[in-house]
Motif scaffolding. Structure first.
Motif, PDB file in Angstrom:
ATOM      1  N   GLY A  86       0.820  -1.211   0.000  1.00 52.35           N
ATOM      2  CA  GLY A  86       0.000   0.000   0.000  1.00 52.35           C
ATOM      3  C   GLY A  86       0.850   1.256   0.000  1.00 52.35           C
ATOM      4  O   GLY A  86       0.558   2.216  -0.720  1.00 52.35           O
ATOM      5  N   PHE A  87       1.917   1.247   0.765  1.00 55.39           N
ATOM      6  CA  PHE A  87       2.823   2.395   0.824  1.00 55.39           C
ATOM      7  C   PHE A  87       3.499   2.608  -0.522  1.00 55.39           C
ATOM      8  O   PHE A  87       3.590   3.736  -1.009  1.00 55.39           O
ATOM      9  CB  PHE A  87       3.860   2.181   1.936  1.00 55.39           C
ATOM     10  CG  PHE A  87       4.825   3.319   2.079  1.00 55.39           C
ATOM     11  CD1 PHE A  87       4.399   4.532   2.595  1.00 55.39           C
ATOM     12  CD2 PHE A  87       6.143   3.172   1.709  1.00 55.39           C
ATOM     13  CE1 PHE A  87       5.284   5.589   2.735  1.00 55.39           C
ATOM     14  CE2 PHE A  87       7.042   4.221   1.845  1.00 55.39           C
ATOM     15  CZ  PHE A  87       6.613   5.432   2.358  1.00 55.39           C
ATOM     16  N   ILE A  88       3.959   1.530  -1.138  1.00 53.39           N
ATOM     17  CA  ILE A  88       4.604   1.629  -2.450  1.00 53.39           C
ATOM     18  C   ILE A  88       3.625   2.163  -3.495  1.00 53.39           C
ATOM     19  O   ILE A  88       3.973   3.039  -4.299  1.00 53.39           O
ATOM     20  CB  ILE A  88       5.190   0.265  -2.865  1.00 53.39           C
ATOM     21  CG1 ILE A  88       6.394  -0.084  -1.976  1.00 53.39           C
ATOM     22  CG2 ILE A  88       5.589   0.259  -4.336  1.00 53.39           C
ATOM     23  CD1 ILE A  88       6.881  -1.513  -2.108  1.00 53.39           C
ATOM     24  N   LEU A  89       2.394   1.652  -3.483  1.00 55.67           N
ATOM     25  CA  LEU A  89       1.382   2.134  -4.423  1.00 55.67           C
ATOM     26  C   LEU A  89       1.061   3.607  -4.189  1.00 55.67           C
ATOM     27  O   LEU A  89       0.843   4.359  -5.141  1.00 55.67           O
ATOM     28  CB  LEU A  89       0.119   1.288  -4.328  1.00 55.67           C
ATOM     29  CG  LEU A  89       0.224  -0.135  -4.858  1.00 55.67           C
ATOM     30  CD1 LEU A  89      -1.057  -0.905  -4.562  1.00 55.67           C
ATOM     31  CD2 LEU A  89       0.520  -0.137  -6.348  1.00 55.67           C
ATOM     32  N   GLU A  90       1.049   4.019  -2.950  1.00 59.99           N
ATOM     33  CA  GLU A  90       0.806   5.419  -2.627  1.00 59.99           C
ATOM     34  C   GLU A  90       1.906   6.305  -3.195  1.00 59.99           C
ATOM     35  O   GLU A  90       1.633   7.367  -3.761  1.00 59.99           O
ATOM     36  CB  GLU A  90       0.719   5.577  -1.110  1.00 59.99           C
ATOM     37  CG  GLU A  90       0.250   6.932  -0.650  1.00 59.99           C
ATOM     38  CD  GLU A  90       0.068   6.982   0.858  1.00 59.99           C
ATOM     39  OE1 GLU A  90       0.293   8.077   1.413  1.00 59.99           O
ATOM     40  OE2 GLU A  90      -0.293   5.972   1.477  1.00 59.99           O
ATOM     41  N   ILE A  91       3.146   5.867  -3.087  1.00 58.68           N
ATOM     42  CA  ILE A  91       4.268   6.629  -3.631  1.00 58.68           C
ATOM     43  C   ILE A  91       4.168   6.698  -5.153  1.00 58.68           C
ATOM     44  O   ILE A  91       4.365   7.762  -5.755  1.00 58.68           O
ATOM     45  CB  ILE A  91       5.611   6.004  -3.195  1.00 58.68           C
ATOM     46  CG1 ILE A  91       5.823   6.242  -1.699  1.00 58.68           C
ATOM     47  CG2 ILE A  91       6.771   6.589  -3.994  1.00 58.68           C
ATOM     48  CD1 ILE A  91       7.014   5.526  -1.117  1.00 58.68           C
ATOM     49  N   PHE A  97       0.802  11.507 -10.156  1.00 57.08           N
ATOM     50  CA  PHE A  97       0.003  12.729 -10.064  1.00 57.08           C
ATOM     51  C   PHE A  97       0.879  13.961 -10.229  1.00 57.08           C
ATOM     52  O   PHE A  97       0.526  14.893 -10.954  1.00 57.08           O
ATOM     53  CB  PHE A  97      -0.740  12.773  -8.727  1.00 57.08           C
ATOM     54  CG  PHE A  97      -1.535  14.028  -8.530  1.00 57.08           C
ATOM     55  CD1 PHE A  97      -2.717  14.222  -9.206  1.00 57.08           C
ATOM     56  CD2 PHE A  97      -1.070  15.025  -7.674  1.00 57.08           C
ATOM     57  CE1 PHE A  97      -3.457  15.388  -9.030  1.00 57.08           C
ATOM     58  CE2 PHE A  97      -1.794  16.183  -7.496  1.00 57.08           C
ATOM     59  CZ  PHE A  97      -2.984  16.373  -8.175  1.00 57.08           C
ATOM     60  N   LEU A  98       2.028  13.976  -9.552  1.00 56.95           N
ATOM     61  CA  LEU A  98       2.944  15.116  -9.675  1.00 56.95           C
ATOM     62  C   LEU A  98       3.466  15.234 -11.101  1.00 56.95           C
ATOM     63  O   LEU A  98       3.568  16.335 -11.642  1.00 56.95           O
ATOM     64  CB  LEU A  98       4.104  14.981  -8.685  1.00 56.95           C
ATOM     65  CG  LEU A  98       3.760  15.219  -7.221  1.00 56.95           C
ATOM     66  CD1 LEU A  98       4.967  14.907  -6.334  1.00 56.95           C
ATOM     67  CD2 LEU A  98       3.287  16.632  -6.990  1.00 56.95           C
ATOM     68  N   GLY A  99       3.813  14.099 -11.702  1.00 58.37           N
ATOM     69  CA  GLY A  99       4.293  14.121 -13.088  1.00 58.37           C
ATOM     70  C   GLY A  99       3.234  14.651 -14.041  1.00 58.37           C
ATOM     71  O   GLY A  99       3.520  15.473 -14.913  1.00 58.37           O
TER      72      GLY A  99
END
Length: 106
Positions: A86-91, A97-99
């Motif tokens: 979940g943490f990896i997917l969040e990153i 999104f930023l890109g």
């Protein structure tokens, strides 16, 4: 975690009511505390033993407790893996999104 807190968590462990973080903390404490392990065995034998005697079932409570502790360990491993994924997917989603935001603004 201190012994007093661990002892208060024993009934919830027996009844499968600890969440992931509580179970992890409880499990870590039990790995290093013989007194709390002994208290867990006593409370498990009393609560489960009384129930089984009332039901008239045959039982091996020590084996059941060992099984329950093993299940808790497997549950912790699985949930720990899920938290990491979940943490990896969040990153990844945040980076995407930023890109996308930067690409739109440029």
């Amino acid at each position: 975690m201190d012994c007093k807190k661990a002892e208060k968590m024993i009934p919830n462990f027996i009844e499968h009511k600890l969440n992931y973080f509580e179970l992890k903390e409880f499990d870590e404490h039990l790995k290093h505390c013989a007194d709390c392990n002994e208290e867990l065995v006593i409370q498990f034998l009393v609560s489960e033993g009384m129930q089984r005697l009332e039901e008239g079932d045959a039982f091996d409570l020590q084996k059941e407790l060992d099984t329950r502790l093993s299940e808790a360990g497997r549950k912790l491993k699985f949930q720990g893996f899920a938290v990491k994924i979940g943490f990896i997917l969040e990153i990844i989603c945040t980076a995407a999104f930023l890109g996308l935001t930067i690409w739109i603004l440029i």
